[in-house]
Motif scaffolding. Structure first.
Motif, PDB file in Angstrom:
ATOM      1  N   GLY A  67      45.153  27.029  49.989  1.00  8.19           N
ATOM      2  CA  GLY A  67      45.114  25.850  49.128  1.00  8.19           C
ATOM      3  C   GLY A  67      43.824  25.825  48.332  1.00  8.19           C
ATOM      4  N   GLY A  68      43.917  25.440  47.069  1.00  7.27           N
ATOM      5  CA  GLY A  68      42.717  25.303  46.251  1.00  7.27           C
ATOM      6  C   GLY A  68      42.288  26.556  45.506  1.00  7.27           C
ATOM      7  N   LEU A  69      43.122  27.608  45.556  1.00  7.02           N
ATOM      8  CA  LEU A  69      42.754  28.838  44.845  1.00  7.02           C
ATOM      9  C   LEU A  69      42.847  28.629  43.332  1.00  7.02           C
ATOM     10  CD1 LEU A  69      42.063  31.908  45.030  1.00  7.02           C
ATOM     11  CD2 LEU A  69      44.508  32.337  44.907  1.00  7.02           C
ATOM     12  N   LYS A  70      41.739  28.928  42.649  1.00  6.51           N
ATOM     13  CA  LYS A  70      41.747  28.780  41.188  1.00  6.51           C
ATOM     14  C   LYS A  70      41.929  30.121  40.511  1.00  6.51           C
ATOM     15  CE  LYS A  70      39.267  24.477  40.654  1.00  6.51           C
ATOM     16  NZ  LYS A  70      37.940  23.883  40.844  1.00  6.51           N
ATOM     17  N   VAL A  71      41.156  31.090  40.942  1.00  2.00           N
ATOM     18  CA  VAL A  71      41.216  32.423  40.323  1.00  2.00           C
ATOM     19  C   VAL A  71      41.118  33.488  41.410  1.00  2.00           C
ATOM     20  CG1 VAL A  71      39.994  34.048  38.796  1.00  2.00           C
ATOM     21  CG2 VAL A  71      40.139  31.631  38.171  1.00  2.00           C
ATOM     22  N   MET A  72      41.909  34.521  41.268  1.00  2.00           N
ATOM     23  CA  MET A  72      41.771  35.713  42.115  1.00  2.00           C
ATOM     24  C   MET A  72      41.163  36.791  41.233  1.00  2.00           C
ATOM     25  SD  MET A  72      42.587  37.266  45.065  1.00  2.00           S
ATOM     26  CE  MET A  72      44.119  36.754  45.841  1.00  2.00           C
ATOM     27  N   GLU A  73      39.937  37.199  41.552  1.00  2.00           N
ATOM     28  CA  GLU A  73      39.297  38.231  40.737  1.00  2.00           C
ATOM     29  C   GLU A  73      39.400  39.562  41.475  1.00  2.00           C
ATOM     30  OE1 GLU A  73      35.729  37.226  38.778  1.00  2.00           O
ATOM     31  OE2 GLU A  73      35.814  39.117  37.685  1.00  2.00           O
ATOM     32  N   ILE A  74      39.858  40.561  40.773  1.00  2.00           N
ATOM     33  CA  ILE A  74      40.025  41.876  41.392  1.00  2.00           C
ATOM     34  C   ILE A  74      39.049  42.853  40.753  1.00  2.00           C
ATOM     35  CG2 ILE A  74      41.622  43.771  41.857  1.00  2.00           C
ATOM     36  CD1 ILE A  74      43.874  41.645  41.696  1.00  2.00           C
ATOM     37  N   GLU A  75      38.161  43.365  41.610  1.00  2.00           N
ATOM     38  CA  GLU A  75      37.180  44.362  41.169  1.00  2.00           C
ATOM     39  C   GLU A  75      37.719  45.736  41.554  1.00  2.00           C
ATOM     40  OE1 GLU A  75      33.241  43.343  42.416  1.00  2.00           O
ATOM     41  OE2 GLU A  75      32.495  45.394  42.303  1.00  2.00           O
ATOM     42  N   HIS A  76      37.381  46.759  40.804  1.00  2.00           N
ATOM     43  CA  HIS A  76      37.796  48.103  41.205  1.00  2.00           C
ATOM     44  C   HIS A  76      36.730  49.114  40.807  1.00  2.00           C
ATOM     45  CE1 HIS A  76      39.464  50.243  37.498  1.00  2.00           C
ATOM     46  NE2 HIS A  76      39.001  49.122  37.029  1.00  2.00           N
ATOM     47  N   TYR A  77      36.968  50.350  41.159  1.00  2.00           N
ATOM     48  CA  TYR A  77      36.004  51.437  40.943  1.00  2.00           C
ATOM     49  C   TYR A  77      36.631  52.384  39.920  1.00  2.00           C
ATOM     50  CZ  TYR A  77      32.950  55.377  42.620  1.00  2.00           C
ATOM     51  OH  TYR A  77      32.069  56.418  42.750  1.00  2.00           O
ATOM     52  N   PRO A  78      36.354  52.143  38.630  1.00  2.00           N
ATOM     53  CA  PRO A  78      37.003  52.944  37.584  1.00  2.00           C
ATOM     54  C   PRO A  78      36.786  54.438  37.827  1.00  2.00           C
ATOM     55  CG  PRO A  78      35.779  51.121  36.613  1.00  2.00           C
ATOM     56  CD  PRO A  78      35.413  51.153  38.077  1.00  2.00           C
ATOM     57  N   GLY A  79      37.817  55.191  37.675  1.00  2.00           N
ATOM     58  CA  GLY A  79      37.738  56.634  37.935  1.00  2.00           C
ATOM     59  C   GLY A  79      38.261  56.946  39.322  1.00  2.00           C
TER      60      GLY A  79
ATOM     61  N   HIS B 227      43.384  44.547  37.306  1.00  2.00           N
ATOM     62  CA  HIS B 227      42.072  44.111  37.761  1.00  2.00           C
ATOM     63  C   HIS B 227      41.624  42.981  36.857  1.00  2.00           C
ATOM     64  CE1 HIS B 227      40.016  46.203  34.416  1.00  2.00           C
ATOM     65  NE2 HIS B 227      40.960  47.109  34.564  1.00  2.00           N
ATOM     66  N   GLY B 228      40.519  42.331  37.231  1.00  2.00           N
ATOM     67  CA  GLY B 228      40.037  41.205  36.433  1.00  2.00           C
ATOM     68  C   GLY B 228      40.465  39.882  37.046  1.00  2.00           C
ATOM     69  N   ARG B 229      40.508  38.839  36.211  1.00  2.00           N
ATOM     70  CA  ARG B 229      40.758  37.486  36.705  1.00  2.00           C
ATOM     71  C   ARG B 229      42.223  37.113  36.586  1.00  2.00           C
ATOM     72  NH1 ARG B 229      36.157  34.510  37.154  1.00  2.00           N
ATOM     73  NH2 ARG B 229      37.066  32.554  36.463  1.00  2.00           N
ATOM     74  N   LEU B 230      42.824  36.758  37.720  1.00  2.00           N
ATOM     75  CA  LEU B 230      44.241  36.417  37.747  1.00  2.00           C
ATOM     76  C   LEU B 230      44.431  35.007  38.337  1.00  2.00           C
ATOM     77  CD1 LEU B 230      44.177  39.665  37.846  1.00  2.00           C
ATOM     78  CD2 LEU B 230      46.423  39.460  38.856  1.00  2.00           C
ATOM     79  N   SER B 231      45.480  34.342  37.865  1.00  2.00           N
ATOM     80  CA  SER B 231      45.796  33.001  38.370  1.00  2.00           C
ATOM     81  C   SER B 231      46.937  33.072  39.372  1.00  2.00           C
ATOM     82  CB  SER B 231      46.229  32.099  37.209  1.00  2.00           C
ATOM     83  OG  SER B 231      45.242  32.108  36.221  1.00  2.00           O
ATOM     84  N   VAL B 232      47.101  31.998  40.133  1.00  2.00           N
ATOM     85  CA  VAL B 232      48.187  31.909  41.106  1.00  2.00           C
ATOM     86  C   VAL B 232      49.527  32.117  40.391  1.00  2.00           C
ATOM     87  CG1 VAL B 232      49.391  30.374  42.722  1.00  2.00           C
ATOM     88  CG2 VAL B 232      46.895  30.372  42.615  1.00  2.00           C
ATOM     89  N   GLY B 233      50.374  32.957  40.965  1.00  2.00           N
ATOM     90  CA  GLY B 233      51.687  33.224  40.394  1.00  2.00           C
ATOM     91  C   GLY B 233      51.733  34.459  39.510  1.00  2.00           C
ATOM     92  N   GLU B 234      50.555  34.967  39.118  1.00  2.00           N
ATOM     93  CA  GLU B 234      50.555  36.177  38.279  1.00  2.00           C
ATOM     94  C   GLU B 234      50.846  37.421  39.115  1.00  2.00           C
ATOM     95  OE1 GLU B 234      47.941  36.915  34.800  1.00  2.00           O
ATOM     96  OE2 GLU B 234      46.740  35.299  35.668  1.00  2.00           O
ATOM     97  N   VAL B 235      51.485  38.387  38.479  1.00  2.00           N
ATOM     98  CA  VAL B 235      51.786  39.651  39.159  1.00  2.00           C
ATOM     99  C   VAL B 235      50.523  40.508  39.198  1.00  2.00           C
ATOM    100  CG1 VAL B 235      53.179  41.746  39.107  1.00  2.00           C
ATOM    101  CG2 VAL B 235      54.190  39.561  38.420  1.00  2.00           C
TER     102      VAL B 235
END
Lengths: 81, 146
Positions: free
Chosen positions: B41-53, B81-89
């Motif tokens: 509950g209360g999730l605003k953004v899911m940020e996904i970091e990755h290691y390019p390459g 990767h990057g900033r995703l909202s609830v419900g995004e694939v």
């Protein structure tokens, strides 16, 4: 050699990437050198079981050799999917 | 075999249709999509970091391993990767095989390895601050079955 940090390791050390001159033969020796530098490194590397390491973009262990490596990356266990 | 790591959103339905259209000799296609969910509950953004390459290399290696183990006509991995909202694939995998058993198993294998062996890290932003998602022991244990 380039050293890269990701996720909370990056946040704790305060930078994503840096270049270091090192005589370390293994990842573990490199970690000891980094820990001796400053408190923020000592904190980030205080529990190696919470960390993973990649040498030249291949996942490996802390006892892996780094002779001739271009890039060493430290990060927490991955959470993809 | 194809691997795509991207910040841009994608349409999993359209991707699946075009994947299916180019694997005519397959009798079975299996797909999986992962979606951002608000667990506590209360999730605003899911940020996904990755290691390019390394991300692309790791995914390609996982895909190659699946192709060795199962009879696959083709496979597809897309991960954002990057900033995703609830419900995004967040990501999808698709596998095509002459047999449904191979397609199902290979898809599950791709998912299990992608979760714990591809360099992605999730950070949740809520009204109360941010926290890094902790890897689950179950996810690591899931690799043992393969």
């Amino acid at each position: 050699m380039d050293i890269l940090y990701f996720a909370w390791v990056r946040e704790r050390i305060g930078l994503p990437k840096e270049q270091v001159e090192t005589g370390a033969a293994t990842v573990a020796e490199l970690v000891d050198e980094l820990k001796a530098r400053e408190e923020r490194y000592a904190v980030a590397f205080s529990d190696l079981s919470a960390l993973r390491v990649a040498v030249d973009q291949k996942l490996t262990d802390f006892d892996a050799p780094i002779d001739g490596a271009r890039e060493v990356a430290f990060f927490p266990p991955m959470t993809g999917g | 075999m194809a691997v795509r790591v991207q910040a841009e959103p994608f349409d999993p339905g359209a991707e699946l249709n075009s994947f299916t259209a180019r694997v005519e000799e397959a009798g079975a296609v299996v797909s999986f999509s992962g979606i951002v969910r608000d667990v506590a509950g209360g999730l605003k953004v899911m940020e996904i970091e990755h290691y390019p390459g390394m991300t692309e290399a790791a995914l390609t290696e996982i895909e190659a391993e699946a192709t060795k183990r199962w009879q696959l006509v083709d496979s597809l991995v897309i991960h954002r990767h990057g900033r995703l909202s609830v419900g995004e694939v967040i990501m999808m995998v698709a596998t095509a095989s002459p047999h449904r058993g191979d397609a199902f198993e290979a898809a599950e294998f791709l998912m299990d390895f992608l979760k714990s062996r591809a360099p992605f890290w999730k950070r949740e932003e809520t009204g109360e601050g941010t926290n890094w998602v902790v890897a689950r022991d179950d996810d690591e244990a899931a690799l043992d079955q393969w």
